[in-house]
Design a protein around this motif. Structure first.
Motif, PDB file in Angstrom:
ATOM      1  N   UNK A  85       0.840  -1.195   0.000  1.00  0.00           N
ATOM      2  CA  UNK A  85       0.000   0.000   0.000  1.00  0.00           C
ATOM      3  C   UNK A  85       0.881   1.253   0.000  1.00  0.00           C
ATOM      4  N   UNK A  86       0.575   2.204  -0.899  1.00  0.00           N
ATOM      5  CA  UNK A  86       1.423   3.399  -1.014  1.00  0.00           C
ATOM      6  C   UNK A  86       0.603   4.570  -1.521  1.00  0.00           C
ATOM      7  N   UNK A  87       1.192   5.763  -1.421  1.00  0.00           N
ATOM      8  CA  UNK A  87       0.574   6.983  -1.941  1.00  0.00           C
ATOM      9  C   UNK A  87       1.644   7.835  -2.605  1.00  0.00           C
ATOM     10  N   UNK A  88       1.278   8.498  -3.690  1.00  0.00           N
ATOM     11  CA  UNK A  88       2.170   9.437  -4.369  1.00  0.00           C
ATOM     12  C   UNK A  88       1.548  10.823  -4.318  1.00  0.00           C
ATOM     13  N   UNK A  89       2.314  11.799  -3.876  1.00  0.00           N
ATOM     14  CA  UNK A  89       1.827  13.178  -3.724  1.00  0.00           C
ATOM     15  C   UNK A  89       2.779  14.094  -4.483  1.00  0.00           C
ATOM     16  N   UNK A  90       2.242  14.928  -5.349  1.00  0.00           N
ATOM     17  CA  UNK A  90       3.065  15.898  -6.089  1.00  0.00           C
ATOM     18  C   UNK A  90       2.570  17.290  -5.729  1.00  0.00           C
ATOM     19  N   UNK A  91       3.498  18.122  -5.239  1.00  0.00           N
ATOM     20  CA  UNK A  91       3.085  19.451  -4.765  1.00  0.00           C
ATOM     21  C   UNK A  91       4.058  20.523  -5.246  1.00  0.00           C
ATOM     22  N   UNK A  92       3.540  21.749  -5.263  1.00  0.00           N
ATOM     23  CA  UNK A  92       4.311  22.893  -5.717  1.00  0.00           C
ATOM     24  C   UNK A  92       5.409  23.242  -4.719  1.00  0.00           C
ATOM     25  N   UNK A  93       6.491  23.823  -5.249  1.00  0.00           N
ATOM     26  CA  UNK A  93       7.523  24.398  -4.402  1.00  0.00           C
ATOM     27  C   UNK A  93       7.482  25.924  -4.538  1.00  0.00           C
ATOM     28  N   UNK A  94       8.211  26.587  -3.700  1.00  0.00           N
ATOM     29  CA  UNK A  94       8.190  28.046  -3.663  1.00  0.00           C
ATOM     30  C   UNK A  94       8.585  28.660  -4.998  1.00  0.00           C
ATOM     31  N   UNK A  95       9.533  28.018  -5.705  1.00  0.00           N
ATOM     32  CA  UNK A  95       9.993  28.600  -6.962  1.00  0.00           C
ATOM     33  C   UNK A  95       8.927  28.583  -8.047  1.00  0.00           C
ATOM     34  N   UNK A  96       7.866  27.777  -7.881  1.00  0.00           N
ATOM     35  CA  UNK A  96       6.805  27.722  -8.887  1.00  0.00           C
ATOM     36  C   UNK A  96       5.767  28.816  -8.690  1.00  0.00           C
ATOM     37  N   UNK A  97       5.451  29.144  -7.454  1.00  0.00           N
ATOM     38  CA  UNK A  97       4.376  30.110  -7.184  1.00  0.00           C
ATOM     39  C   UNK A  97       4.646  30.812  -5.852  1.00  0.00           C
ATOM     40  N   UNK A  98       5.573  31.752  -5.804  1.00  0.00           N
ATOM     41  CA  UNK A  98       5.898  32.430  -4.537  1.00  0.00           C
ATOM     42  C   UNK A  98       4.691  33.065  -3.839  1.00  0.00           C
ATOM     43  N   UNK A  99       3.752  33.728  -4.555  1.00  0.00           N
ATOM     44  CA  UNK A  99       2.635  34.355  -3.837  1.00  0.00           C
ATOM     45  C   UNK A  99       1.777  33.357  -3.064  1.00  0.00           C
ATOM     46  N   UNK A 100       1.716  32.107  -3.529  1.00  0.00           N
ATOM     47  CA  UNK A 100       0.881  31.118  -2.864  1.00  0.00           C
ATOM     48  C   UNK A 100       1.341  30.883  -1.434  1.00  0.00           C
ATOM     49  N   UNK A 101       2.632  31.012  -1.199  1.00  0.00           N
ATOM     50  CA  UNK A 101       3.179  30.675   0.104  1.00  0.00           C
ATOM     51  C   UNK A 101       3.018  31.801   1.119  1.00  0.00           C
ATOM     52  N   UNK A 102       2.500  32.959   0.678  1.00  0.00           N
ATOM     53  CA  UNK A 102       2.176  34.009   1.641  1.00  0.00           C
ATOM     54  C   UNK A 102       0.816  33.781   2.269  1.00  0.00           C
ATOM     55  N   UNK A 103       0.037  32.850   1.709  1.00  0.00           N
ATOM     56  CA  UNK A 103      -1.317  32.589   2.206  1.00  0.00           C
ATOM     57  C   UNK A 103      -1.444  31.240   2.892  1.00  0.00           C
ATOM     58  N   UNK A 104      -0.458  30.371   2.767  1.00  0.00           N
ATOM     59  CA  UNK A 104      -0.550  29.025   3.328  1.00  0.00           C
ATOM     60  C   UNK A 104       0.672  28.743   4.190  1.00  0.00           C
ATOM     61  N   UNK A 105       0.556  27.795   5.105  1.00  0.00           N
ATOM     62  CA  UNK A 105       1.710  27.416   5.921  1.00  0.00           C
ATOM     63  C   UNK A 105       2.862  26.961   5.033  1.00  0.00           C
ATOM     64  N   UNK A 106       4.062  27.302   5.437  1.00  0.00           N
ATOM     65  CA  UNK A 106       5.228  26.939   4.648  1.00  0.00           C
ATOM     66  C   UNK A 106       5.664  25.523   4.950  1.00  0.00           C
ATOM     67  N   UNK A 107       6.566  25.034   4.110  1.00  0.00           N
ATOM     68  CA  UNK A 107       7.194  23.757   4.437  1.00  0.00           C
ATOM     69  C   UNK A 107       8.653  23.820   4.042  1.00  0.00           C
ATOM     70  N   UNK A 108       9.444  23.005   4.685  1.00  0.00           N
ATOM     71  CA  UNK A 108      10.874  22.927   4.414  1.00  0.00           C
ATOM     72  C   UNK A 108      11.146  21.569   3.792  1.00  0.00           C
ATOM     73  N   UNK A 109      11.854  21.570   2.676  1.00  0.00           N
ATOM     74  CA  UNK A 109      12.176  20.324   1.987  1.00  0.00           C
ATOM     75  C   UNK A 109      13.578  19.897   2.411  1.00  0.00           C
TER      76      UNK A 109
END
Length: 461
Positions: free
Chosen positions: A39-63
């Protein structure tokens, strides 16, 4: 019905950063011809370099902390909904779904206001793939750990399969829940280091059991009769047309199967090999020629080996194969959502109405796995099925049942076949679900001999 998804990594909600249609959950087999995948899951998500304004409205994450900072990071992270999420190897992952209409499943947590949250996957990050603009996470469960641990450091005695599972789990240091069911005896093994996961999966296949991690991340070993199959009907309005492809191939037919079981006696004079048993399908031998196969299994007892051989011959009969069915979960009734969300391997799925040009007007088959694809406004479940027709399951554990054979007469084979799948009163006796054993035609009327299970008849002493 409207849904709200939750995708949490290390406790942080990253749902709004996930790319639409690129979060998937895989459960069980993708095809009858392959072993189940962990059993597994694959998740693909944006990083800061793709959409900087998005990260001013949502919690950040560190890769991977101290390596590649990704996201909006400052000294005032407390003002956001949750702490900064660290996306790294081993970080816990939980995927869930909720709706105000009260959708629930067997792993539910109910909150105030009547909103229910159903967990679809629980695991941890096993790999990270970064490319400019996005990062892909592969999340797995403890089932995956079994593939990396060596066991069988000492001899294993002859014992039941459930005892063998407990032995391997203890040696591997990984918890496995053994569901209640009828155990089967397996052969002793000499000490020879091997990976726990493939070893247990091969034993599960031989014993017709299932090794799977459930939606809460718990690894289970399920004997063949541990689960009483449920019947779920999916109306045509909720399925995509394109995946409804069907094939009928002679290449998958095996009509003379010899099964090796038990233990060879190398000390005898002369030495004796492992005993064998053979099951055949004379109907397909006469039409397609003999198609032989030799299978070596861990089973110790002759009765179990004979039953295995017979069921394998039946599963290799020529049948129409519809390998996948895609169900759209948006806009369907609460009852159907609950049915689909709670499907377990071994349940019976019926498509009651196929396209007019299809080989049959309906399709009923056993569920062997599924793949879920989620996005902000869509939820698709791709069901993976055995070739049709469905075969009668073994008697449920704890019930005294015996095999019965009965005839069904119908003006068409299709109608008669459908009757074999239903509880019918024949000659005043209620018979359970069954499958066609053989058929013949007399004066334009098809006589179908069906086999199923019925309450055992107690014999007077």
């Amino acid at each position: 019905m409207a849904y709200e998804w939750s995708v949490k990594v290390a406790g942080g909600e990253i749902r709004d950063l996930c790319l639409d249609g690129q979060t998937t959950i895989r459960y069980g087999r993708s095809s009858p011809n392959v072993q189940p995948e962990p059993t597994s899951a694959t998740i693909r998500m944006l990083t800061y370099d793709a959409a900087p304004p998005l990260f001013s409205e949502h919690p950040s994450y560190i890769l991977n902390p101290n390596t590649i900072p990704s996201g909006f990071i400052d000294l005032y992270t407390d003002i956001y909904a949750g702490a900064v999420t660290t996306v790294e190897l081993g970080a816990p992952v939980v995927i869930g779904v909720s709706s105000a209409s009260g959708f629930t499943d067997v792993y539910e947590d109910v909150y105030t206001g009547g909103i229910s949250e159903g967990t679809r996957f629980t695991g941890y990050v096993a790999s990270l793939d970064y490319d400019p603009g996005a990062v892909t996470l592969l999340a797995v469960t403890d089932q995956e750990k079994l593939a990396r641990v060596d066991v069988r450091a000492e001899d294993y005695p002859g014992e039941s399969d459930v005892e063998r599972v407990a032995r391997v789990a203890a040696e591997a240091g990984i918890a496995i829940t053994v569901d209640e069911g009828t155990p089967k005896n397996v052969v002793p093994e000499t000490a020879s280091p091997t990976r726990a996961g493939p070893y247990l999966q091969n034993m599960a296949d031989d014993c017709e059991a299932t090794l799977i991690a459930d939606r809460s991340g718990v690894v289970h070993y399920r004997p063949r009769d541990s689960h009483t199959p449920r019947a779920v009907t999916v109306p045509p309005s909720n399925t995509l047309v394109d995946p409804l492809q069907m094939s009928l191939e002679a290449s998958r037919v095996e009509n003379a199967i010899t099964v090796e079981y038990g233990v060879a006696d190398d000390q005898a004079d002369p030495p004796t090999p492992r005993p064998t048993t053979t099951a055949t399908d004379e109907n397909t031998i006469s039409t397609l020629g003999k198609r032989e196969a030799l299978v070596s299994v861990m089973l110790a007892d002759q009765d179990d080996a004979e039953a295995y051989a017979q069921r394998r011959v039946e599963s290799r009969e020529p049948k129409w194969d519809m390998p996948r069915v895609t169900v759209l979960m948006v806009g369907v009734s609460d009852a159907l959502v609950s049915d689909i969300a709670n499907l377990e391997l071994g349940d019976r799925v019926t498509l009651p109405q196929l396209l007019p040009g299809s080989p049959d007007d309906e399709y009923t088959a056993t569920l062997i796995g599924y793949t879920e694809t989620i996005s902000r406004d869509e939820w698709q479940v791709e069901l993976h099925l055995m070739p049709s027709p469905w075969k009668a399951p073994p008697p449920p554990a704890g019930q005294e049942l015996e095999p019965v054979t009965f005839d069904v007469r119908a003006t068409s084979g299709k109608d008669g076949e459908r009757k074999c799948y239903e509880n019918n009163v024949i000659n005043g006796t209620t018979r359970p679900d069954g499958y066609i054993h053989e058929s013949a035609s007399h004066d334009g009327v098809d006589v179908l001999t069906c086999t199923g299970w019925a309450p055992a008849t107690r014999k007077e002493k």
